[in-house]
Design a protein around this motif. Structure first.
Motif, mmCIF file in Angstrom:
data_model
loop_
_atom_site.group_PDB
_atom_site.id
_atom_site.type_symbol
_atom_site.label_atom_id
_atom_site.label_comp_id
_atom_site.label_asym_id
_atom_site.label_seq_id
_atom_site.Cartn_x
_atom_site.Cartn_y
_atom_site.Cartn_z
ATOM 1 N N MET A 286 36.889 50.251 42.362
ATOM 2 C CA MET A 286 36.614 48.829 42.492
ATOM 3 C C MET A 286 37.922 48.050 42.477
ATOM 4 S SD MET A 286 33.427 48.058 39.948
ATOM 5 C CE MET A 286 32.657 46.661 40.686
ATOM 6 N N ASN A 287 38.032 47.118 43.391
ATOM 7 C CA ASN A 287 39.228 46.281 43.392
ATOM 8 C C ASN A 287 38.991 45.062 42.496
ATOM 9 O OD1 ASN A 287 37.783 44.362 44.837
ATOM 10 N ND2 ASN A 287 38.586 45.015 46.812
ATOM 11 N N THR A 288 40.023 44.278 42.307
ATOM 12 C CA THR A 288 39.942 43.144 41.375
ATOM 13 C C THR A 288 38.936 42.093 41.835
ATOM 14 O OG1 THR A 288 41.828 42.086 42.446
ATOM 15 C CG2 THR A 288 42.273 43.445 40.505
ATOM 16 N N GLU A 289 38.780 41.919 43.133
ATOM 17 C CA GLU A 289 37.819 40.932 43.637
ATOM 18 C C GLU A 289 36.386 41.354 43.318
ATOM 19 O OE1 GLU A 289 36.473 39.158 47.893
ATOM 20 O OE2 GLU A 289 38.642 39.299 47.526
ATOM 21 N N GLU A 290 36.097 42.619 43.429
ATOM 22 C CA GLU A 290 34.758 43.116 43.104
ATOM 23 C C GLU A 290 34.482 43.020 41.605
ATOM 24 O OE1 GLU A 290 35.039 47.042 44.686
ATOM 25 O OE2 GLU A 290 34.131 46.484 46.608
ATOM 26 N N LYS B 183 35.819 40.812 39.576
ATOM 27 C CA LYS B 183 35.615 39.399 39.269
ATOM 28 C C LYS B 183 34.218 38.953 39.684
ATOM 29 C CE LYS B 183 37.521 34.818 39.734
ATOM 30 N NZ LYS B 183 38.620 33.977 40.131
ATOM 31 N N ARG B 184 33.764 39.375 40.838
ATOM 32 C CA ARG B 184 32.427 39.004 41.311
ATOM 33 C C ARG B 184 31.348 39.576 40.386
ATOM 34 N NH1 ARG B 184 30.041 36.857 45.937
ATOM 35 N NH2 ARG B 184 27.966 37.677 46.348
ATOM 36 N N THR B 185 31.555 40.786 39.909
ATOM 37 C CA THR B 185 30.608 41.398 38.978
ATOM 38 C C THR B 185 30.564 40.614 37.669
ATOM 39 O OG1 THR B 185 31.007 43.571 39.944
ATOM 40 C CG2 THR B 185 30.007 43.525 37.752
ATOM 41 N N ASP C 211 28.704 37.413 38.345
ATOM 42 C CA ASP C 211 27.273 37.668 38.496
ATOM 43 C C ASP C 211 26.635 37.958 37.136
ATOM 44 O OD1 ASP C 211 25.174 37.765 40.449
ATOM 45 O OD2 ASP C 211 24.984 39.899 39.949
#
Length: 165
Positions: free
Chosen positions: A1-5, A7-9, A12
């Protein structure tokens, strides 16, 4: 997982969890306020404390505890208005330093021709520390609540935009 994913998690996840940081800070503010008023109200130096100021202080303490408890429940659910209430009450706690504790520190009472200070320096420092800690908890909880509420609102808005597109 990258940092954007990641953060989105995390964003959410905010939709399904409570804002416990702000809520717990508000409850801690109540605790420090209780320490403050127990210290003030256990003092019995003559009749200096039997004045309208103490009555107003008691009423304010009750209102403070009710408002902050209500705010602790509101900020749990990311309601930004309760975060602003915490900020206002935190500022009020700072203002209280200059009312009752400061006037009690400066006052003396004469009993049997002997003057006694109404509040000793040690007690003054203790009640000031309690008020500052209470204010700090309110302000920290309010700031965290505003930040988290805005973040969640922006995320929910972005989800609505994605859904509409």
């Amino acid at each position: 997982m990258n940092t954007e994913e990641i953060k989105r998690t995390q964003l959410d996840r905010m939709r399904y969890t409570k804002n416990l940081l702000s809520s717990r800070m508000a409850l801690l503010a109540i605790f420090f306020n209780v320490l403050y008023f127990v210290s003030i109200y256990e003092t019995d130096v003559g009749s200096w404390y039997y004045r309208i100021m103490i009555g107003a202080s008691i009423v304010y303490n009750l209102l403070f505890m009710l408002m902050v408890f209500l705010a602790s429940e509101g900020v749990k659910n990311y309601k930004i208005g309760y975060s602003y209430l915490l900020l206002a009450v935190g500022a009020g706690q700072i203002g209280r330093i200059f009312i009752l504790p400061l006037s009690a520190l400066r006052a003396t009472i004469t009993i049997s021709k002997v003057s006694y200070p109404v509040m000793q320096t040690g007690q003054f420092i203790w009640v000031i520390v309690c008020l500052i800690l209470s204010a700090g908890c309110c302000l920290a909880g309010g700031i965290a609540g505003v930040k988290r509420s805005r973040t969640l609102s922006a995320y929910n808005a972005s989800l609505e935009q994605e859904k509409a597109a």
